[in-house]
Design an enzyme around this catalytic site. Structure first.
Site, PDB file in Angstrom:
ATOM      1  N   ASP A 146       4.844  -6.605  12.540  1.00  0.00           N
ATOM      2  CA  ASP A 146       6.176  -6.327  12.003  1.00  0.00           C
ATOM      3  C   ASP A 146       6.083  -5.189  10.992  1.00  0.00           C
ATOM      4  O   ASP A 146       5.066  -5.029  10.311  1.00  0.00           O
ATOM      5  CB  ASP A 146       6.742  -7.564  11.301  1.00  0.00           C
ATOM      6  CG  ASP A 146       7.061  -8.696  12.265  1.00  0.00           C
ATOM      7  OD1 ASP A 146       7.052  -8.463  13.484  1.00  0.00           O
ATOM      8  OD2 ASP A 146       7.319  -9.814  11.776  1.00  0.00           O
ATOM      9  N   ALA A 147       7.165  -4.447  10.845  1.00  0.00           N
ATOM     10  CA  ALA A 147       7.158  -3.300   9.933  1.00  0.00           C
ATOM     11  C   ALA A 147       6.752  -3.690   8.517  1.00  0.00           C
ATOM     12  O   ALA A 147       6.032  -2.950   7.841  1.00  0.00           O
ATOM     13  CB  ALA A 147       8.525  -2.625   9.923  1.00  0.00           C
TER      14      ALA A 147
END
Length: 309
Positions: A146-147
């Site tokens: 995930d970012a």
């Protein structure tokens, strides 16, 4: 028998000296088509890759040396990954050899661009890294984070590495471990969350546990508890989008700072307290296990100190 351990890179080529006496069907002057057929019959290299090499003249046998064009450069000229504006993306190298690359992804940096020309991604950092090293190989990520999750991300640096590492991912032979700070104290202290995950319709980008979703399995153990928070170590068996975040929210223990999945806002943390601490994978050429550790970032250490963990 061909000893792959004797292979050495020579520019674009992988040179493999053949033993004496020569294996049957691999004498000097053997046509590349017949060399390919022999290698396929031996089963030590993927047929798909050997066929691809043969189609571009990438198989040779001369002076007792089998040469395979395993490292052709990629033309990155005018590629959208290098068209981003602002400061070029850079990332710390945790492991690198001729076959693969592991980069440390900081929280806030996406792995891949959401649209063409988007800069500041880990993929951009990987491309710039091989270009600056003067070795413009076709780096491609094998998995994602995930970012807002930090940790190691694995890249293949040629076609054979990608084939074998993709296969290792499908067969669950790439192990990813994480540290997370969660609300509450999970009970039991160690266990497995086996609950299918699907899209939360109308609430993108949220996911949720739901019947008919993709199977998702998360193993965890509690490392330490302090007040109303706990530090847990997590091992993924599957790799669904937001899997750790969804699963811990589902059992009533959302991650610290993860307001998307039910945690209260934390004024000192703008994203979920989730860090990938290690990555273990079979090397795409030698098969030996490579273990890579990722240092805890300062923001995660600070969150642990505030929580008394």
């Amino acid at each position: 028998m061909i000893d792959l351990a004797q292979a050495r890179r020579d520019g674009e080529w992988l040179r493999i000296p053949l033993p004496d006496p020569r294996p049957e069907g691999l004498a000097d002057g053997t046509h590349p088509h017949d060399v390919r057929r022999r290698l396929i019959a031996d089963g030590i290299l993927p047929e798909k890759w050997l066929n691809r090499l043969f189609s571009v003249g990438g198989i040779r046998l001369e002076n007792g040396v089998l040469s395979l064009k395993a490292f052709p450069p990629h033309d990155w000229t005018d590629h959208p990954l290098l068209a981003g504006r602002g400061e070029p993306a850079r990332a710390e190298v945790l492991h690198e050899d001729d076959w693969c690359l592991v980069l440390f992804k900081p929280a806030g940096m996406p792995v891949h661009p959401a649209y063409p020309g988007m800069g500041g991604t880990l993929d951009e950092a990987a491309v710039r890294h091989v270009l600056q090293a003067g070795d413009p190989l076709p780096v491609r990520h094998i998995h994602r984070l995930d970012a807002d999750t930090s940790g190691p991300v694995l890249y293949a640096k040629n076609d054979l590495a990608q084939l074998r590492l993709d296969e290792a991912m499908r067969e669950k032979r790439i192990e990813r471990r994480y540290l997370a700070i969660v609300h509450g104290a999970p009970r039991p202290r160690a266990g497995t969350i086996d609950a299918p995950i699907g899209k939360d319709r109308g609430r993108s980008p949220r996911r949720r546990v739901q019947p008919g979703g993709d199977r998702a399995v998360t193993h965890y153990e509690t490392v330490k508890e302090a007040g109303d928070l706990a530090l847990v170590r997590v091992r993924l068996e599957t790799g669904r989008t937001h899997q750790i975040r969804v699963h811990f929210s589902h059992i009533g223990h959302p991650l610290l700072g993860d307001t998307l999945y039910g945690a209260p806002p934390d004024p000192r943390l703008s994203h979920q307290a989730l860090h990938g601490e290690s990555l273990c994978f079979p090397h795409p050429w030698t098969g030996r296990q490579i273990a890579v550790q990722a240092p805890r970032p300062r923001w995660f250490e600070a969150a642990m100190r505030r929580a008394g963990l």
